[in-house]
Scaffold this active site. Structure first.
Site, short mmCIF file in Angstrom:
data_model
loop_
_atom_site.label_atom_id
_atom_site.label_comp_id
_atom_site.label_asym_id
_atom_site.label_seq_id
_atom_site.Cartn_x
_atom_site.Cartn_y
_atom_site.Cartn_z
N HIS A 167 13.76 0.41 -9.50
CA HIS A 167 15.02 -0.06 -10.07
C HIS A 167 14.79 -0.47 -11.53
O HIS A 167 15.55 -0.09 -12.43
CB HIS A 167 15.53 -1.24 -9.24
CG HIS A 167 16.96 -1.61 -9.52
ND1 HIS A 167 17.61 -2.61 -8.82
CD2 HIS A 167 17.86 -1.15 -10.42
CE1 HIS A 167 18.85 -2.71 -9.27
NE2 HIS A 167 19.02 -1.85 -10.24
N HIS A 214 11.97 -2.47 -6.02
CA HIS A 214 12.29 -3.27 -7.21
C HIS A 214 11.78 -2.60 -8.48
O HIS A 214 12.48 -2.52 -9.49
CB HIS A 214 11.63 -4.66 -7.10
CG HIS A 214 12.29 -5.59 -6.14
ND1 HIS A 214 13.64 -5.87 -6.17
CD2 HIS A 214 11.78 -6.35 -5.13
CE1 HIS A 214 13.94 -6.74 -5.22
NE2 HIS A 214 12.82 -7.05 -4.58
N HIS A 274 8.91 -2.30 -0.30
CA HIS A 274 9.94 -3.21 -0.81
C HIS A 274 9.77 -3.44 -2.32
O HIS A 274 10.71 -3.27 -3.10
CB HIS A 274 9.86 -4.53 -0.05
CG HIS A 274 10.83 -5.57 -0.47
ND1 HIS A 274 11.97 -5.86 0.24
CD2 HIS A 274 10.85 -6.41 -1.54
CE1 HIS A 274 12.64 -6.82 -0.37
NE2 HIS A 274 11.98 -7.18 -1.45
N GLU A 275 8.57 -3.82 -2.72
CA GLU A 275 8.34 -4.14 -4.13
C GLU A 275 8.42 -2.88 -5.01
O GLU A 275 8.84 -2.95 -6.16
CB GLU A 275 6.99 -4.83 -4.30
CG GLU A 275 6.86 -6.16 -3.56
CD GLU A 275 7.95 -7.16 -3.91
OE1 GLU A 275 8.56 -7.07 -5.00
OE2 GLU A 275 8.21 -8.05 -3.08
#
Length: 585
Positions: free
Chosen positions: A387, A384, A380-381
């Site tokens: 991105h 980020h 998940h991180e």
């Protein structure tokens, strides 16, 4: 565990941002110099095209240096808050930030007054990068105040953010949890691991020891939440919005129709599937009573799942292979270049996040404990951080920061791709059950849990807007009421559950949580395209940063978040996964 007991390779390398204190001091000095130069431009920001370009570039540089300092200081405090220099750096950086907020409050007003001239400058290619930022500024004209009032709002800005800062700085100590006759350390970071323990007394004790401390400081937390909401409501009123919610949505170019759609889908239209899920859990576990501290208890037996941090990186690289070779190489860099601060230790902040700034690595803080949740959180991180990497390397600083509105898309795409990979690469029936069960937990937490939180957040702000009394009991009683409706009849709601409203950090931000649901729904749409080999639009989305409005970024990538179909597909996907697991069971 203490920080100095952890191998260096498992901690982030902040020297890549500032090698020493002198480098930090130099950057902060440059930020101050830039701020002084900007203040000196007052009255002449848009006299000519060259004046306008000079202002925009000077502001970009000043914010760039200041962001470096704030990010470095915050991250240092998150892992070593007891070091005096870290807290001094944080205070110094925040002081300059507040000086910038107040000292530059004239800028937007002056630029708006020069709108006609600036519109002509923007026709020149030399000003092309400033078109979107200026369009966003001019969009706020109906909600702008005169220079004197803008100055006043800027000066009280620090007061309005004080509750969130107090919450971030607040560190509680919890009674340890007795496990097999031995005391074990309990913190916000380690709490979840106790909820997986097969002994109900261990789970109950962890729940009680954690939330009784929130109960002890309940009045203080209630004042923090109340103070935060009052600041949001005051700002909205001053800027001629009908509510704090409207003001928050306006910043993302969204409206209440979209917000209400997300909450309706989760809290009303697809409510029964959620209740069916919790009833299914209770049945599988054979529990006479199911409490909230039982909701992480595995009901898939005989599956020994644990991962080292190295194994997790390897699995994630394979799972995200559909995103291409460049993406995969960046994942390797994240591991080798120490982007990640991996393990929990004394004084380290709980939870996980992706951070950094335009000029740093896209750092990650996590509290890895080796379970499935740790693997999923890392994926998940990393979403980020990828991105951020693509945005920062494609866009200049002025245009590189993406909005929170789209922030959860990339992280959730990674989680779904991870789960799909784990399901596709295993023929083990028990392991597939385990992955499906965990996927359901993620979907519940994102599609359903966040809109429940959003309802609490909306209610808190409505109480303030209606000038209703707000006390700790008012907040905790309402949270218990929401919890009962959320879980249904198959889950017992304990009195301490109400104090969970103080545990949720996003309640000290501003109408953020519904975006998790939006992000999950949009991510599921992207995953369909990615697994069909359509990757280019998604990677282009990752590179957009803040160069377009959030909704336009998604629409241009082929997914419209305003469409009912996006949410119907997402909640139907949840129902399908639940059906698959029931059939396997």
């Amino acid at each position: 565990m203490k920080r100095n007991e952890i191998e260096t390779k498992y901690t982030w390398d902040l020297t890549k941002l500032f090698p020493d204190q002198q480098a930090f001091d130099n950057a902060l000095a440059k930020a101050k110099q830039g701020l002084a130069a900007l203040i000196a431009m007052k009255g002449h920001l848009a006299d000519t095209k060259d004046h306008f370009i000079c202002y925009m570039e000077t502001k970009e540089d000043m914010e760039r240096y200041l962001e470096q300092c704030i990010v470095y200081a915050n991250m240092s405090c998150d892992v070593e808050p007891s070091i005096p220099q870290n807290t001094m750096n944080k205070a110094a950086a925040m002081q300059v930030y507040q000086q910038a907020m107040t000292g530059l409050s004239f800028c937007d007003v002056e630029l708006i007054e020069a709108k006609e001239a600036i519109d002509s400058y923007l026709q020149d290619e030399a000003c092309s990068d400033f078109r979107y930022p200026m369009s966003e500024l001019f969009r706020t004209i109906p909600h702008r105040l005169d220079a004197e009032k803008e100055q006043l709002l800027a000066e009280i800005g620090e007061i309005a953010t004080a509750p969130a800062q107090i919450y971030d700085a607040f560190r509680m100590r919890f009674d340890p949890v007795m496990v097999d006759g031995e005391e074990q350390f309990l913190s916000d970071a380690t709490y979840t691991s106790f909820l997986f323990h097969p002994d109900v007394e261990v789970r109950k004790q962890a729940f009680t020891n954690l939330y009784q401390e929130y109960e002890r400081y309940g009045n203080a937390f209630a004042q923090m939440l109340k103070g935060h909401a009052k600041g949001q409501v005051f700002n909205a009123k001053m800027r001629n919005f009908s509510s704090a919610l409207e003001a928050s949505l306006f910043a993302d170019g969204a409206d209440q129709t979209l917000y209400d759609k997300v909450l309706h889908m989760a809290n009303e239209k697809y409510k029964q599937a959620r209740h069916d899920f919790f009833a299914f859990r209770k049945e599988q576990l054979g529990l006479k009573e199911q409490h909230t501290y039982d909701l992480l208890l595995p009901y898939i037996k005989d599956v020994n799942v644990s991962y080292t941090i190295e194994e997790s990186f390897d699995i994630i690289r394979k799972a995200l292979a559909p995103l291409g070779e460049t993406y995969g190489k960046l994942l390797t860099r994240a591991q080798e270049e120490r982007w990640v601060d991996c393990f929990p230790h004394e004084q380290k902040v709980g939870g996980a996040y992706s951070g950094g700034c335009h000029d740093s690595l896209p750092y990650i803080l996590t509290n890895f404990t080796g379970n499935y949740d740790s693997l999923s959180t890392l994926a998940h991180e990393l979403g980020h951080s990828m991105h951020s990497y693509f945005s920062r390397t494609t866009q200049r600083p002025l245009l590189s920061d993406y909005r929170i509105f789209v922030a959860e898309v990339a992280s959730t795409v990674n989680e779904i791709l991870l789960n799909n990979y784990l399901l596709k690469t295993s023929d083990d029936r028990q392991y597939r059950k385990y992955i499906l069960a965990n996927l359901l937990e993620q979907l519940v937490g994102t599609l359903y849990r966040q809109p429940m939180y959003a309802k609490f957040e909306s209610h808190l702000h409505e109480l303030i807007e209606q000038d209703q009394p707000v006390s700790s009991s008012v907040l905790t009683d309402y949270f218990i009421q929401l919890s009962k409706d959320y879980y249904g009849e198959s889950v017992c709601i304990d009195e301490l559950e109400g104090y969970k409203c103080y545990y949720i950090p996003h309640f000290y931000y501003n109408f953020y949580v519904y975006k998790y649901t939006l992000g999950m729904a949009v991510a599921l749409s992207f995953v369909k395209k990615i697994e069909a080999g359509e990757v280019a639009d998604y990677l282009a989305f990752l590179s957009k940063g803040g160069s377009e409005s959030p909704i336009d970024e998604l629409v241009h990538a082929g997914v419209d978040p305003r469409s009912d179909a996006v949410y119907d597909d997402a909640f139907t996907y949840f129902e399908d996964v639940l059906k698959q697991l029931k059939e396997l069971m």
